[in-house]
Design a protein around this motif. Structure first.
Motif, short mmCIF file in Angstrom:
data_model
loop_
_atom_site.label_atom_id
_atom_site.label_comp_id
_atom_site.label_asym_id
_atom_site.label_seq_id
_atom_site.Cartn_x
_atom_site.Cartn_y
_atom_site.Cartn_z
N THR A 98 56.58 65.95 -111.96
CA THR A 98 56.50 66.17 -113.48
C THR A 98 56.94 64.87 -114.02
OG1 THR A 98 58.96 66.40 -113.13
CG2 THR A 98 57.76 68.48 -112.93
N ARG A 99 56.78 64.63 -115.16
CA ARG A 99 56.87 63.34 -115.92
C ARG A 99 56.59 63.49 -117.48
NH1 ARG A 99 51.82 61.52 -117.53
NH2 ARG A 99 50.02 62.42 -116.36
N LEU A 100 57.09 62.32 -118.08
CA LEU A 100 56.89 62.61 -119.60
C LEU A 100 55.56 61.72 -119.74
CD1 LEU A 100 59.06 63.37 -121.63
CD2 LEU A 100 59.77 61.13 -121.87
N ASP A 101 54.77 62.08 -121.10
CA ASP A 101 53.64 61.53 -121.14
C ASP A 101 53.77 60.20 -121.89
OD1 ASP A 101 53.83 62.19 -123.72
OD2 ASP A 101 51.99 63.00 -123.70
N ASN A 102 52.67 59.56 -122.13
CA ASN A 102 52.73 58.05 -122.78
C ASN A 102 53.17 58.25 -124.03
OD1 ASN A 102 51.54 57.31 -120.70
ND2 ASN A 102 49.51 57.26 -121.57
N THR A 103 53.30 59.33 -124.76
CA THR A 103 53.81 59.65 -126.21
C THR A 103 55.29 59.48 -126.06
OG1 THR A 103 53.52 61.76 -126.27
CG2 THR A 103 51.74 60.48 -126.86
N GLY A 104 55.76 60.04 -125.11
CA GLY A 104 57.24 60.32 -124.97
C GLY A 104 57.57 61.81 -125.66
N HIS A 105 56.53 62.40 -126.02
CA HIS A 105 56.58 63.73 -126.65
C HIS A 105 56.41 65.07 -125.87
CE1 HIS A 105 57.45 61.37 -130.41
NE2 HIS A 105 56.47 60.88 -130.50
N ASN A 106 55.92 64.84 -124.61
CA ASN A 106 55.58 65.79 -124.01
C ASN A 106 55.81 65.74 -122.52
OD1 ASN A 106 53.59 67.40 -126.07
ND2 ASN A 106 52.80 65.28 -125.80
N VAL A 107 56.26 67.04 -121.96
CA VAL A 107 56.61 66.98 -120.42
C VAL A 107 55.51 67.32 -119.82
CG1 VAL A 107 57.93 68.22 -118.77
CG2 VAL A 107 58.97 67.51 -120.94
N VAL A 108 54.92 66.61 -119.02
CA VAL A 108 53.88 67.04 -118.38
C VAL A 108 53.85 67.53 -116.74
CG1 VAL A 108 51.68 65.89 -117.15
CG2 VAL A 108 52.54 65.33 -119.24
N SER A 113 43.14 82.70 -117.26
CA SER A 113 43.03 82.71 -118.70
C SER A 113 44.50 83.23 -119.26
CB SER A 113 41.96 83.91 -119.13
OG SER A 113 42.61 85.31 -118.29
N ALA A 114 45.33 83.92 -118.45
CA ALA A 114 46.65 84.20 -118.86
C ALA A 114 47.55 82.80 -119.02
CB ALA A 114 47.35 85.04 -117.91
N CYS A 115 47.34 82.07 -118.13
CA CYS A 115 47.92 80.76 -118.04
C CYS A 115 47.59 79.96 -119.54
CB CYS A 115 47.51 79.76 -117.27
SG CYS A 115 48.07 80.20 -115.40
N ARG A 116 46.23 79.76 -119.79
CA ARG A 116 45.93 79.32 -120.93
C ARG A 116 46.20 79.88 -122.36
NH1 ARG A 116 39.81 76.96 -122.66
NH2 ARG A 116 39.48 78.95 -122.96
N LEU A 117 46.61 81.21 -122.14
CA LEU A 117 46.75 82.05 -123.51
C LEU A 117 48.51 81.79 -123.56
CD1 LEU A 117 45.93 84.29 -125.42
CD2 LEU A 117 47.09 85.87 -123.82
N ILE A 118 49.27 81.76 -122.53
CA ILE A 118 50.56 81.30 -122.58
C ILE A 118 50.95 80.21 -123.09
CG2 ILE A 118 52.52 81.14 -120.85
CD1 ILE A 118 51.59 83.45 -119.42
N MET A 119 50.02 79.10 -122.66
CA MET A 119 50.05 77.63 -123.06
C MET A 119 49.84 77.58 -124.64
SD MET A 119 51.44 75.57 -121.08
CE MET A 119 52.38 76.85 -120.31
N GLU A 120 48.72 78.12 -124.94
CA GLU A 120 48.35 78.21 -126.39
C GLU A 120 49.40 78.64 -127.28
OE1 GLU A 120 44.69 80.28 -126.92
OE2 GLU A 120 43.56 78.49 -126.14
N GLN A 121 50.11 79.71 -126.79
CA GLN A 121 51.33 80.15 -127.74
C GLN A 121 52.40 79.70 -127.88
OE1 GLN A 121 52.00 83.95 -125.87
NE2 GLN A 121 50.24 85.06 -126.92
N GLY A 150 51.26 74.49 -125.87
CA GLY A 150 51.00 73.63 -124.78
C GLY A 150 49.70 73.49 -124.50
N GLU A 151 49.12 72.66 -123.39
CA GLU A 151 47.76 72.63 -122.94
C GLU A 151 47.95 72.97 -121.36
OE1 GLU A 151 46.74 68.85 -125.57
OE2 GLU A 151 46.17 68.77 -123.42
N ILE A 152 46.61 73.29 -120.99
CA ILE A 152 46.55 73.28 -119.47
C ILE A 152 45.11 72.92 -119.11
CG2 ILE A 152 46.01 75.82 -119.53
CD1 ILE A 152 47.14 75.91 -116.68
N PHE A 183 45.80 70.54 -111.39
CA PHE A 183 45.78 71.35 -112.84
C PHE A 183 47.06 70.57 -113.49
CE2 PHE A 183 43.25 74.53 -110.65
CZ PHE A 183 42.73 75.02 -111.69
N THR A 184 46.86 70.21 -114.87
CA THR A 184 47.92 69.76 -115.53
C THR A 184 48.49 70.52 -116.85
OG1 THR A 184 46.77 67.44 -114.91
CG2 THR A 184 48.43 67.51 -116.81
N VAL A 185 49.63 70.76 -116.72
CA VAL A 185 50.17 71.58 -117.78
C VAL A 185 51.10 70.52 -118.68
CG1 VAL A 185 52.11 73.13 -118.62
CG2 VAL A 185 50.47 73.57 -116.63
#
Lengths: 607, 133
Positions: free
Chosen positions: A393-403, A440-448, A451-453, A465-467
């Motif tokens: 787990t880490r913070l992305d380059n923008t500092g706005h997202n947890v990866v 497909s469930a993962c992607r749906l949950i992320m969209e809601q 987030g991104e997967i 896999f990157t969330v």
């Protein structure tokens, strides 16, 4: 000399006025150029025009779809509001100044309304003395007109016209841009609607196809089993016809004979069937009277039932309404690992930062995503001699997202399949696997949860896999929460959540003790509250709590879980714990839960 | 077992009711069935009058209530009614896969809560509740 002075004054005044008008025109165009929503643009424009030029009134008309009327779309102040309410509109090419300006694409001026022939007094604008109508043209097309009105007679000069027309031209471009943007947005939304519908239609037809395939064998198997049982029964009875009386008197044989009579009555062809069977070769007979075939058919039915049950479980997850709240990714992931209990030979390396910001997501659904990713990784590594899952787990380059990254050293996914894995009912795992709903469930949950997967994979090497989840920014909420008092035992691993809980409670008046490494404490009775994490890394919390129950303190136990499930919840309740709650990740939530529980215990004299 | 323990199952899903009845019958229980609260309490009271009371009741949640209307928590009404005068264990067997509903049932005095389709453990629980080894 005097007249020169006056001329100079007039020239200066004119120059000043011109400079002011140009400054105003610049201000108008600067202020409106960035507004992209037409409903925001037009009211602002009339305000800016009135303020910049010090006009009594300004209004913007837009020509309707048929080109028949110029419809008032924004007007300054109370008069504007009244006219808008009355759906004020003027015929294009009619007798009004707006009508003329929109029909001819020319500015119209009335320097003294009292002497103007084609001027109708407007009761809501009684102080208007001079008025100008400026066409809003884009190329040769007139999209509307602006009216500006002054309380002074002869307020407008020829020079004003060019300055104001320049402003109107800017406005026309801004309106056109806003219109085009709206059309683009509408088109985009329409596209999304169409795509969503297509996606639903595809998923539905896939689901129908899938259920059809999985359920079809059930009825065939049932039919075969019915036939086989009857034939078997009758064949046995038939073979026993000439048996000695002693055997026939056996109660089992007697029951068999009577059952057979019923079958023969309901199935007149049975006698013929038996005659034919008798003439079969032993090999052919074995095919017709086979117990193992019946067992195989039952197996088919069972597998189909399991798959259909499973689809219910997999569909219910994403369908459940999400309850996003601040959540600690490392904790939810650790719980997903602990809860899943993959075989010991699967090595899991975790590199999780405890100081990451929270994310805004439903922990239950996040858990589902992480469990799916772990299961997929596990299944991809079945052939791997040293299976290894790495979780970072880490913070992305923008500092706005947890990866969150989940890497496996499994079979990998070939390039041509990488975009298909997200499609419902797409699976390579066949019968053994699932309905193909996990990713497909993962992607749906992320969209809601915005987030991104994504996946990166190489055949034969493995997949990652990157969330990506937006960091929770509501810090103020974390700081609120009331202090209290009491002695609290925490039963948990020494992890990020535990650290957060201890710090939070200690800084808010509570005395906190930690359990030892085997999740035990010396004397459970001394605590006002026993706070336990229901998902522990190295033990089943039910076993740990059994010791608390034996000590007589189970009614003071309050559980917290990132993954509330019916089975675990009712088991804890049946054990006697006070409650099992969704695990809080903000100070406010934790303190509220603890304070209200401790206070309730005091009121109920539980101590 | 000298005397067969008596179990009453109340559920409005006919096939499910029949299937459970067969399973428990084969396990050696004397099984009664009912399709809703009205039938359920009648069967229960009748058994008490006949001095052959049920030792355990298994109730669905969403089924016809005492007014005959389908209701989400009808099973809990039946549980409460039975528990008014009798200390009989009641197990809830429901299709609701919801944590809060499970808590509600345990708090209402249910001996256990099972989700249909995931109730493999129920038979073991029935033995425990009835004190059968």
């Amino acid at each position: 000399m005097g007249s020169t002075q006056t001329d100079a004054n007039i020239t200066l005044e004119k120059a000043l006025r011109r400079a002011n008008l140009l400054a105003a025109a610049t201000e108008v165009s600067q202020n409106i150029s960035h507004i992209t929503d037409i409903d925001e643009l037009l009211p602002k424009t009339v305000d800016i025009i009135c303020d910049a030029y010090d006009f009594y009134y300004a209004g913007v008309f837009l020509v309707d779809g048929e080109g028949e009327f110029a419809v008032l779309r924004a007007g300054r102040g109370e008069p504007g509001r009244i006219m808008m309410e009355n759906n004020h509109k003027l015929a294009v090419g009619g007798n009004s100044m707006i009508g003329a300006a929109t029909a001819l694409n020319e500015a119209r001026i009335s320097l003294d309304v009292d002497t103007e022939k084609v001027w109708y007094p407007n009761p809501v604008l009684p102080e208007t003395r001079s008025e100008m109508a400026l066409p809003l043209g884009v190329g040769s097309k007139v999209i509307g007109a602006v009216t500006v009105q002054s309380t002074e007679e002869a307020a407008f000069s020829d020079e004003d016209i060019s300055s104001l027309q320049a402003m109107a031209n800017q406005l026309a471009i801004a309106i056109e841009n806003a219109n085009q943007r709206r059309m683009l947005v509408d088109a985009h939304n329409e596209l999304i609607r169409t795509k969503t519908y297509e996606a639903i239609a595809t998923a539905t037809s896939d689901a129908i196809h899938w259920i059809g395939n999985k359920s079809e064998p059930i009825r065939s198997s049932v039919k075969r089993i019915q036939d086989d049982l009857q034939t078997l029964l009758c064949a046995i009875a038939d073979a026993l016809v000439d048996a000695p009386q002693g055997i026939k008197a056996n109660p089992v044989v007697d029951l068999l004979m009577r059952e057979t009579e019923n079958v023969h009555q309901n199935n007149p062809d049975m006698a013929d069937m038996l005659e034919r069977i008798k003439r079969f070769s032993p090999k052919r007979l074995a095919r017709h009277l086979s117990i193992s075939s019946v067992q195989e058919d039952l197996q088919i039915i069972d597998e189909a039932a399991v798959l259909i049950q499973q689809i219910k479980e997999e569909l219910i997850g994403p369908a459940r309404e999400q309850a996003p709240r601040p959540a600690m990714v490392s904790d939810v992931f650790q719980d997903a690992i602990s809860g899943l209990q993959l075989p010991a030979e699967i090595k899991i390396e975790t590199d999780m930062q405890n100081d990451l910001p929270l994310v805004m997501a439903d922990p239950l659904q996040l858990n589902r995503v992480f469990v799916n990713l772990l299961k997929n990784a596990y299944e991809a590594m079945e052939e791997q001699s040293s299976p290894l899952i790495k979780v970072r787990t880490r913070l992305d380059n923008t500092g706005h997202n947890v990866v969150i990254e989940v890497e496996d050293n499994g079979v990998g996914i070939e390039d041509s399949r990488q975009d298909k894995i997200w499609i419902s009912f797409h699976t390579t795992k066949g019968l053994k696997g699932h309905a193909g709903l996990g990713l497909s469930a993962c992607r749906l949950i992320m969209e809601q949860v915005n987030g991104e997967i994504t996946v990166e994979s190489e055949l034969g090497t493995g997949s990652t896999f990157t969330v990506k989840l937006p960091a929770y920014t509501g810090k103020e909420v974390r700081e609120k929460g009331e202090s209290g008092e009491g002695r609290i035992l925490i039963i948990d691993d020494q992890d990020g959540w535990c650290q957060f809980a201890v710090e939070t409670l200690e800084t808010h008046g509570y005395t906190v003790d930690m359990c030892d490494d085997s999740y035990e404490a010396e004397d459970y009775g001394v605590y006002n509250l026993i706070l336990f994490d229901d998902i522990l890394m190295n033990a089943e919390s039910g076993d740990v709590l059994e010791r608390v129950r034996v000590s007589g303190a189970i009614n003071k136990a309050l559980g917290m879980t990132s993954n509330p499930r019916v089975e675990r919840t009712k088991d804890r309740k049946l054990l006697g714990v006070f409650d099992l709650l969704p695990k809080p990740y903000t100070q406010a939530d934790l303190l509220n839960n603890v304070k209200s529980t401790v206070e309730l215990f005091t009121a109920l004299s539980i101590s | 077992m000298d005397i067969e323990p008596r179990i009453l199952i109340v559920d409005d899903e006919e096939n499910l009711l029949r299937s459970m009845e067969k399973t428990l019958f084969r396990q050696g229980f004397d099984v009664g069935t009912a399709g809703g609260n009205i039938e359920g309490i009648e069967a229960f009271d009748e058994a008490v009058e006949d001095e052959e009371p049920f030792d355990l009741v298994i109730v669905d949640l969403n089924m016809p209530d005492f007014d005959g209307n389908e209701q989400k928590y009808a099973g809990l009404d039946l549980l409460a009614k039975i528990k008014e005068d009798h200390d009989v264990p009641v197990i809830v067997n429901s299709a609701w896969d919801e944590v809060e509903i499970a808590k509600k049932c345990i708090d209402a005095g249910a001996s256990d809560y099972f989700v249909k389709g995931r109730n493999e453990e129920m038979l073991r629980k029935i033995h425990t509740v009835l004190g059968i080894e």
